[in-house]
Design an enzyme around this catalytic site. Structure first.
Site, PDB file in Angstrom:
ATOM      1  N   GLU A 268      78.876 -29.795 -19.263  1.00 60.00           N
ATOM      2  CA  GLU A 268      78.534 -30.023 -20.674  1.00 60.00           C
ATOM      3  C   GLU A 268      77.308 -29.260 -21.156  1.00 60.00           C
ATOM      4  O   GLU A 268      76.493 -29.796 -21.915  1.00 60.00           O
ATOM      5  CB  GLU A 268      78.335 -31.530 -20.897  1.00 60.00           C
ATOM      6  CG  GLU A 268      77.192 -32.177 -20.126  1.00 60.00           C
ATOM      7  CD  GLU A 268      77.509 -32.664 -18.732  1.00 60.00           C
ATOM      8  OE1 GLU A 268      76.710 -33.452 -18.190  1.00 60.00           O
ATOM      9  OE2 GLU A 268      78.545 -32.269 -18.165  1.00 60.00           O
ATOM     10  N   HIS A 292      85.915 -35.250 -23.056  1.00 64.42           N
ATOM     11  CA  HIS A 292      84.859 -35.746 -22.160  1.00 64.42           C
ATOM     12  C   HIS A 292      83.587 -34.908 -22.314  1.00 64.42           C
ATOM     13  O   HIS A 292      82.491 -35.438 -22.514  1.00 64.42           O
ATOM     14  CB  HIS A 292      85.347 -35.710 -20.712  1.00 64.42           C
ATOM     15  CG  HIS A 292      84.362 -36.241 -19.723  1.00 64.42           C
ATOM     16  ND1 HIS A 292      84.331 -37.572 -19.345  1.00 64.42           N
ATOM     17  CD2 HIS A 292      83.347 -35.637 -19.049  1.00 64.42           C
ATOM     18  CE1 HIS A 292      83.343 -37.749 -18.474  1.00 64.42           C
ATOM     19  NE2 HIS A 292      82.736 -36.584 -18.276  1.00 64.42           N
ATOM     20  N   GLU A 293      83.753 -33.582 -22.234  1.00 59.28           N
ATOM     21  CA  GLU A 293      82.573 -32.708 -22.324  1.00 59.28           C
ATOM     22  C   GLU A 293      81.935 -32.773 -23.716  1.00 59.28           C
ATOM     23  O   GLU A 293      80.714 -32.721 -23.850  1.00 59.28           O
ATOM     24  CB  GLU A 293      82.943 -31.259 -21.965  1.00 59.28           C
ATOM     25  CG  GLU A 293      83.572 -31.078 -20.596  1.00 59.28           C
ATOM     26  CD  GLU A 293      82.798 -31.724 -19.455  1.00 59.28           C
ATOM     27  OE1 GLU A 293      81.561 -31.854 -19.546  1.00 59.28           O
ATOM     28  OE2 GLU A 293      83.440 -32.129 -18.467  1.00 59.28           O
ATOM     29  N   HIS A 296      79.762 -35.774 -24.053  1.00 62.87           N
ATOM     30  CA  HIS A 296      78.451 -35.575 -23.426  1.00 62.87           C
ATOM     31  C   HIS A 296      77.395 -35.081 -24.418  1.00 62.87           C
ATOM     32  O   HIS A 296      76.202 -35.201 -24.151  1.00 62.87           O
ATOM     33  CB  HIS A 296      78.553 -34.558 -22.287  1.00 62.87           C
ATOM     34  CG  HIS A 296      78.774 -35.180 -20.947  1.00 62.87           C
ATOM     35  ND1 HIS A 296      77.955 -36.166 -20.432  1.00 62.87           N
ATOM     36  CD2 HIS A 296      79.725 -34.952 -19.997  1.00 62.87           C
ATOM     37  CE1 HIS A 296      78.384 -36.509 -19.230  1.00 62.87           C
ATOM     38  NE2 HIS A 296      79.465 -35.790 -18.941  1.00 62.87           N
ATOM     39  N   GLU A 315      77.560 -40.718 -17.308  1.00 64.22           N
ATOM     40  CA  GLU A 315      79.011 -40.560 -17.135  1.00 64.22           C
ATOM     41  C   GLU A 315      79.851 -41.760 -17.571  1.00 64.22           C
ATOM     42  O   GLU A 315      80.931 -41.581 -18.110  1.00 64.22           O
ATOM     43  CB  GLU A 315      79.324 -40.200 -15.675  1.00 64.22           C
ATOM     44  CG  GLU A 315      78.792 -38.831 -15.270  1.00 64.22           C
ATOM     45  CD  GLU A 315      79.384 -37.663 -16.064  1.00 64.22           C
ATOM     46  OE1 GLU A 315      80.346 -37.855 -16.821  1.00 64.22           O
ATOM     47  OE2 GLU A 315      78.856 -36.540 -15.913  1.00 64.22           O
ATOM     48  N   ASP A 372      74.045 -35.219  -5.274  1.00 68.18           N
ATOM     49  CA  ASP A 372      75.493 -35.014  -5.384  1.00 68.18           C
ATOM     50  C   ASP A 372      76.277 -36.154  -4.743  1.00 68.18           C
ATOM     51  O   ASP A 372      77.438 -36.381  -5.091  1.00 68.18           O
ATOM     52  CB  ASP A 372      75.897 -33.686  -4.724  1.00 68.18           C
ATOM     53  CG  ASP A 372      75.812 -32.526  -5.711  1.00 68.18           C
ATOM     54  OD1 ASP A 372      75.280 -32.749  -6.821  1.00 68.18           O
ATOM     55  OD2 ASP A 372      76.251 -31.418  -5.382  1.00 68.18           O
ATOM     56  N   TYR A 380      81.476 -42.833 -13.186  1.00 64.83           N
ATOM     57  CA  TYR A 380      82.403 -42.558 -14.283  1.00 64.83           C
ATOM     58  C   TYR A 380      83.250 -43.785 -14.647  1.00 64.83           C
ATOM     59  O   TYR A 380      83.205 -44.275 -15.774  1.00 64.83           O
ATOM     60  CB  TYR A 380      83.351 -41.415 -13.890  1.00 64.83           C
ATOM     61  CG  TYR A 380      82.704 -40.065 -13.716  1.00 64.83           C
ATOM     62  CD1 TYR A 380      82.870 -39.068 -14.666  1.00 64.83           C
ATOM     63  CD2 TYR A 380      81.947 -39.765 -12.586  1.00 64.83           C
ATOM     64  CE1 TYR A 380      82.306 -37.804 -14.505  1.00 64.83           C
ATOM     65  CE2 TYR A 380      81.366 -38.515 -12.411  1.00 64.83           C
ATOM     66  CZ  TYR A 380      81.550 -37.533 -13.376  1.00 64.83           C
ATOM     67  OH  TYR A 380      80.979 -36.301 -13.215  1.00 64.83           O
TER      68      TYR A 380
END
Length: 598
Positions: A268, A292-293, A296, A315, A372, A380
């Site tokens: 994003e 979704h992006e 953001h 998220e 990560d 999410y």
């Protein structure tokens, strides 16, 4: 791995910087892109605020070569030193400053191994003629291509001058050019303060195609037509998003379609979402990723998690918002399918991590770990499930008003789980003990697994798919099933319902009727290959190898390689494919896969 004490002393356990003492406010970046050497080199000049009149400012670096550092207008170099090197965090860079210092200029270059940068040969691009470069800074990889205070809790504005080969064009997460120029030098400006993980650069043989007044697409010439068709409804998405949660605050919303090695579905980056070509399905069926992006632009870019331990605030909110956009555009039945598929993904993740694992909490503990590790479906889909739970408790109108106020209150700032809960209490719960009990923040945010009172989504369209699946499992030949006008979501649900164990005859019956092995849809292919591996359906082997060597999206790679290595024969196959495919993958994917494949 033990995180350096210095990082622990800062608010963000993944950054060495001490923004409460001295903080960067604006970056002027001046770099040259060298495709032959695979390095960026130049200067990063920061305007800083020395809040405590300290004699030192700290930046994050990883694998950078620092040549010299200058302060203000001085031509004489200041002293600096790099601290201990940590495998994940890299090295702190201590720069000696004066109490009155206003600017710090760092002369530096990257190395060919910089984890954020992926250098692609012409052969790895769609056009096959020119090389390509893109960055991926999230979560803490910005420090591998810029010396920077690399924490999502620190926001900066920036300008940039980027020199590239004349036949190529550069674009960034900023105001962008619409066409190539003669000089190969491009200027950029981002006037809204952004966190470091949204610093982004891409260089390639790019063209631009407008979609609406505020929207457009950058892609290689070979890809632009397909992309323009696929994303023709971007403008409608923007209108739907603004209707829900207020004005879009970033002026333009453009997409950059990257080569297939991009490790994520999308990233994003403000004003310029980076997107995988795996969503070019030729039927606009995978464009919820764009919703979704786009979402953001509010949750994440406008209101940002202060640390990666609060990642669900980026998220979970974005998944909820994405599904609301899709409902606004295509109706509740369509959004219900996305909700059910997401819920299935969440169940798989809970099984994989273990339902009592601390990593299934929304508020994570990532001290001493690579952030990560927190990028799972918990943030999410469990995050989204919690917001759906709150919406059901208070009603949609009330919840929408709350979210609008949330985005306005924290706009261009950062938030934490605690701040969100304070806001939830003051703006929504307002002392109502019964409602607080119903919303049950503790169980959702600080406990493992899914609370018992969670909502289990259902889909009327999927109910019909389930009947069709039953008919096939009870002997109806695949060619006689009624699958007319199914969307990719219905096909995906159908494939997920298939039995784990199937005969070669059953696999062939499905493949002959529906041509799954040669599907042009990456979601369908990835799901089908899992069945092909489990049932040793070697007809799909060649297609699977082509997929694994051409697609770098981690979401697809990890489950397929994981399924392959479950048997000795499959592991042999996996290692042979990986040896060929690894050069095409971004470091974000290889870090995970190297560990998995040892």
């Amino acid at each position: 791995m033990t995180v350096n004490n210095l990082a622990q002393a800062s608010q963000d356990v993944h950054s060495y910087s001490k923004p409460k003492e001295a903080v960067a406010k604006h970056l002027d970046l001046d770099i040259t892109v060298d495709f032959e050497k695979k390095i960026l080199s130049g200067t990063a000049t920061y305007q800083i605020k020395n809040l405590t009149k300290t004699n030192q400012i700290i930046f994050d670096t990883r694998g950078l070569k620092i040549e010299k550092v200058l302060l203000d207008e001085d031509t004489k170099e200041t002293t600096f030193k790099l601290g201990n090197d940590d495998k994940v965090l890299g090295q702190p860079m201590f720069v000696d400053i004066k109490p009155e210092t206003k600017t710090v200029t760092i002369h530096y270059s990257t190395t060919p191994e910089a984890a954020a940068l992926q250098w692609l040969s012409p052969q790895q691009t769609a056009g096959k003629k020119h090389p390509f470069l893109f960055t991926q800074s999230q979560a803490i990889l910005a420090r591998t291509w810029i010396p920077i205070q690399d924490s999502p809790g620190i926001r900066i504005t920036y300008s940039a001058s980027v020199k590239v080969p004349k036949e190529l064009m550069a674009v960034m997460s900023a105001e962008n050019p619409k066409e190539k120029n003669e000089t190969g030098e491009y200027k950029f400006l981002m006037q809204k303060a952004i966190p470091s993980y949204l610093m982004a650069l891409s260089v390639g043989d790019l063209v631009f195609r407008p979609i609406g007044e505020q929207t457009g697409i950058y892609a290689e010439p070979a890809t632009i037509e397909a992309a323009a068709y696929e994303f023709a409804e971007m403008d409608k998405m923007l209108v739907a998003a603004e209707k829900l949660y207020g004005k879009y605050r970033w002026n333009r919303y453009d997409l950059l379609v990257l080569p297939p090695s991009f490790p994520f579905g999308g990233m994003e980056n403000p004003r310029l979402t980076f997107v995988t070509p795996t969503v070019l399905a030729k039927d606009r069926s995978l464009t919820s990723l764009i919703a979704h992006e786009l979402a953001h632009s509010w949750s994440g870019n406008l209101v940002t998690n202060a640390t990666w331990e609060d990642f669900w605030l980026n998220e979970g909110f974005t998944v909820y918002f994405e599904r609301r956009i899709m409902e606004e555009l295509y109706g509740k039945d369509y959004a219900d399918m996305l909700e059910v598929l997401g819920y299935q993904d969440l169940q798989h993740t809970l099984d994989d991590l273990g339902r009592n694992s601390e990593d299934t909490r929304l508020k994570l503990e990532l001290d001493g770990r690579d952030p990560d590790e927190g990028l799972t479906d918990i943030a999410y889909e469990k995050g989204n499930a919690y917001l759906v739970h709150i919406e059901r408790a208070v009603g949609r109108d009330k919840f929408d008003a709350f979210l609008n106020k949330y985005f306005q209150t924290f706009a261009f700032g950062t938030t934490t789980t605690d701040r969100f809960l304070d806001f939830l209490n003051s703006e929504l719960i307002k002392g109502d003990e019964k409602l607080a009990e119903q919303i049950n923040a503790d169980a959702w945010i600080y406990s493992a697994g899914l609370p018992e009172e969670h909502y289990t989504p259902a889909s009327s369209l999927f109910a019909k798919v389930e009947e069709t699946s039953q008919a096939w499992q009870q002997g109806t030949p695949a060619a006689q099933l009624n699958t007319k006008d199914w969307s990719s979501h219905e096909w995906l649900h159908f494939i997920r319902l298939l039995p784990e164990q199937m005969s070669q005859q059953k696999m062939a019956d499905l493949d002959k009727a529906f041509n799954f092995t040669n599907s042009g849809n990456s979601e369908i292919l990835a799901a089908w290959f899992l069945h092909a591996i489990r049932n040793n359906y070697i007809t799909a082997d060649q297609a699977m190898e082509i997929f694994l060597t051409s697609v770098g999206r981690r979401k697809f790679l990890v489950p397929i390689y994981k399924a392959l290595i479950a048997t000795p024969e499959g592991k042999k196959k996996a290692l042979a494919i990986y040896a060929k495919a690894r050069p095409n993958y971004h470091a974000v994917s290889t870090v995970t896969l190297d560990e998995m494949l040892k």
